[in-house]
Scaffold this motif. Structure first.
Motif, mmCIF file in Angstrom:
data_model
loop_
_atom_site.group_PDB
_atom_site.id
_atom_site.type_symbol
_atom_site.label_atom_id
_atom_site.label_comp_id
_atom_site.label_asym_id
_atom_site.label_seq_id
_atom_site.Cartn_x
_atom_site.Cartn_y
_atom_site.Cartn_z
ATOM 1 N N ILE A 1 0.855 -1.189 0.000
ATOM 2 C CA ILE A 1 0.000 0.000 0.000
ATOM 3 C C ILE A 1 0.889 1.237 0.000
ATOM 4 O O ILE A 1 1.763 1.382 0.854
ATOM 5 C CB ILE A 1 -0.924 0.027 1.233
ATOM 6 C CG1 ILE A 1 -1.755 -1.262 1.297
ATOM 7 C CG2 ILE A 1 -1.827 1.249 1.206
ATOM 8 C CD1 ILE A 1 -2.533 -1.415 2.580
ATOM 9 N N GLN A 2 0.635 2.119 -0.967
ATOM 10 C CA GLN A 2 1.418 3.346 -1.091
ATOM 11 C C GLN A 2 0.464 4.545 -1.058
ATOM 12 O O GLN A 2 -0.308 4.778 -1.989
ATOM 13 C CB GLN A 2 2.212 3.340 -2.396
ATOM 14 C CG GLN A 2 3.241 4.455 -2.504
ATOM 15 C CD GLN A 2 4.128 4.274 -3.717
ATOM 16 O OE1 GLN A 2 3.683 4.463 -4.845
ATOM 17 N NE2 GLN A 2 5.381 3.903 -3.489
ATOM 18 N N ILE A 3 0.512 5.283 0.057
ATOM 19 C CA ILE A 3 -0.356 6.440 0.245
ATOM 20 C C ILE A 3 0.347 7.680 -0.296
ATOM 21 O O ILE A 3 1.450 8.021 0.139
ATOM 22 C CB ILE A 3 -0.716 6.631 1.727
ATOM 23 C CG1 ILE A 3 -1.517 5.420 2.229
ATOM 24 C CG2 ILE A 3 -1.500 7.916 1.947
ATOM 25 C CD1 ILE A 3 -1.902 5.489 3.686
ATOM 26 N N GLY A 4 -0.303 8.350 -1.243
ATOM 27 C CA GLY A 4 0.290 9.510 -1.889
ATOM 28 C C GLY A 4 -0.156 10.823 -1.286
ATOM 29 O O GLY A 4 -1.132 10.888 -0.523
ATOM 30 N N PRO A 5 0.554 11.909 -1.609
ATOM 31 C CA PRO A 5 0.174 13.239 -1.129
ATOM 32 C C PRO A 5 -1.257 13.595 -1.515
ATOM 33 O O PRO A 5 -1.713 13.282 -2.618
ATOM 34 C CB PRO A 5 1.182 14.155 -1.841
ATOM 35 C CG PRO A 5 2.348 13.279 -2.145
ATOM 36 C CD PRO A 5 1.769 11.926 -2.446
ATOM 37 N N GLY A 6 -1.968 14.218 -0.588
ATOM 38 C CA GLY A 6 -3.346 14.603 -0.835
ATOM 39 C C GLY A 6 -4.378 13.582 -0.417
ATOM 40 O O GLY A 6 -5.586 13.861 -0.464
ATOM 41 N N GLN A 7 -3.928 12.395 0.003
ATOM 42 C CA GLN A 7 -4.875 11.363 0.423
ATOM 43 C C GLN A 7 -5.472 11.707 1.786
ATOM 44 O O GLN A 7 -4.752 11.991 2.734
ATOM 45 C CB GLN A 7 -4.177 10.006 0.506
ATOM 46 C CG GLN A 7 -5.055 8.877 1.017
ATOM 47 C CD GLN A 7 -6.221 8.611 0.100
ATOM 48 O OE1 GLN A 7 -6.033 8.295 -1.064
ATOM 49 N NE2 GLN A 7 -7.437 8.764 0.612
ATOM 50 N N ALA A 8 -6.803 11.700 1.875
ATOM 51 C CA ALA A 8 -7.475 11.910 3.149
ATOM 52 C C ALA A 8 -7.398 10.629 3.983
ATOM 53 O O ALA A 8 -7.113 9.546 3.463
ATOM 54 C CB ALA A 8 -8.929 12.298 2.917
ATOM 55 N N ALA A 9 -7.657 10.754 5.262
ATOM 56 C CA ALA A 9 -7.657 9.581 6.136
ATOM 57 C C ALA A 9 -8.748 8.603 5.714
ATOM 58 O O ALA A 9 -9.860 9.001 5.338
ATOM 59 C CB ALA A 9 -7.857 9.998 7.586
ATOM 60 N N GLN A 10 -8.429 7.335 5.756
ATOM 61 C CA GLN A 10 -9.379 6.273 5.450
ATOM 62 C C GLN A 10 -10.419 6.188 6.574
ATOM 63 O O GLN A 10 -10.120 6.498 7.725
ATOM 64 C CB GLN A 10 -8.609 4.954 5.345
ATOM 65 C CG GLN A 10 -9.406 3.762 4.868
ATOM 66 C CD GLN A 10 -8.556 2.487 4.899
ATOM 67 O OE1 GLN A 10 -7.722 2.297 5.785
ATOM 68 N NE2 GLN A 10 -8.762 1.624 3.918
#
Length: 298
Positions: A121-130
């Motif tokens: 899993i790769q979380i990128g910039p701008g991703q809101a919290a799940q």
């Protein structure tokens, strides 16, 4: 607020991890991965995940890339699944024996452990919290679980985890909650750990991918779920891996991937009128019972 315990991967024992999970529902183990395993995961998986499309909803993450079928893509996941601070811990929670009657005999059954999910899993910039969730929701599990868990999950940091780049949010103690209590983001704390460290948590613990508020930093992890062998594997290992892929691993991994009926006889295969353990089919990959099982889609 309850704080998660931090343990040293060099000094901790499986009992230390078990005690932390029983109390808090989650624990951080620093320096969990050997350097060669961390390097191997990076070399094998980063070029693949960087080509993946992002998710299409708030749960999978519209700025998050995901890559599954990891045992067909890297050999280094085996070291995670069998790690002495992970597999024995999962066996403790998932393999609790149950006594049943079979005719006039009182029999003790132990379900055993299988790999339920593999995912980078790769979380990128701008991703809101799940959204906060429990992983054992897939099993329609009731809470509290009274100590009989369906899943023990590990998330290994391939890159550093920070509060700003999406370090996994965890609500310590939430594994003890009932099904009526609603989780709140204000109760969650971010997982902050260096690459090579790991977060281990129970399937009954509320957690979520964190928000990535950085300008250009990606947070990358490799996750594996070990599940009780009396529940269905969430990731369909029989279609995601060919029998040849499975046969290339040691028997311990073959069984963890689901090629085992176990003491509770879940997953047997009929061959010549006999219900057999599917592990025996891997030694005869030309048999009619094996042909056509699994498919490669790279």
């Amino acid at each position: 607020m309850l704080e998660m315990t931090r343990l040293s991967g060099q000094a901790a024992t499986a009992q230390d991890v078990i005690a932390a999970l029983e109390r808090d529902g989650g624990v951080i183990v620093e320096d969990f991965l050997a350097s060669e395993t961390l390097d191997g995961l990076r070399n094998d998986l980063l070029p693949l995940i960087e080509r993946q499309a992002v998710g299409r909803d708030s749960f999978s993450g519209n700025c998050t890339r995901r890559l599954s079928r990891l045992f067909s893509r890297t050999r280094h996941c085996a070291a995670l699944a069998t790690h002495p601070l992970y597999l024995p811990v999962a066996e403790h929670f998932l393999g609790k024996p149950r006594e049943v009657w079979v005719g006039d005999r009182r029999v003790t059954l132990t379900a055993g452990v299988r790999i339920g999910v593999t995912q980078a899993i790769q979380i990128g910039p701008g991703q809101a919290a799940q959204p906060l969730h429990r992983d054992d929701t897939a099993f329609m599990w009731r809470h509290p679980t009274a100590g009989r868990e369906g899943r023990v999950q590990i998330i290994c940091a391939v890159s550093d985890f920070t509060a700003e780049n999406g370090g996994t949010l965890v609500i310590p103690g939430s594994h003890l909650w009932d099904d009526d209590r609603k989780p709140e983001l204000s109760e969650a704390q971010p997982t902050i750990m260096k690459a090579g460290s790991a977060l281990i948590f129970l399937g009954s613990t509320f957690h979520a991918g964190g928000a990535n508020t950085t300008q250009g930093e990606y947070r990358t992890a490799v996750g594996i779920a070990l599940d009780a062998a009396n529940v269905r594997q969430e990731e369909n290992m029989y279609l995601s891996m060919t029998p040849e892929d499975v046969a290339s691993y040691p028997e311990q991994i073959q069984r963890l991937l689901g090629w085992s009926a176990g003491d509770n006889h879940m997953g047997w295969v009929e061959v010549d009128g006999q219900m057999i353990d599917p592990i025996h089919l891997l030694g005869d990959l030309d048999s009619a019972a094996v042909r056509g099982v699994g498919a490669r889609r790279d």
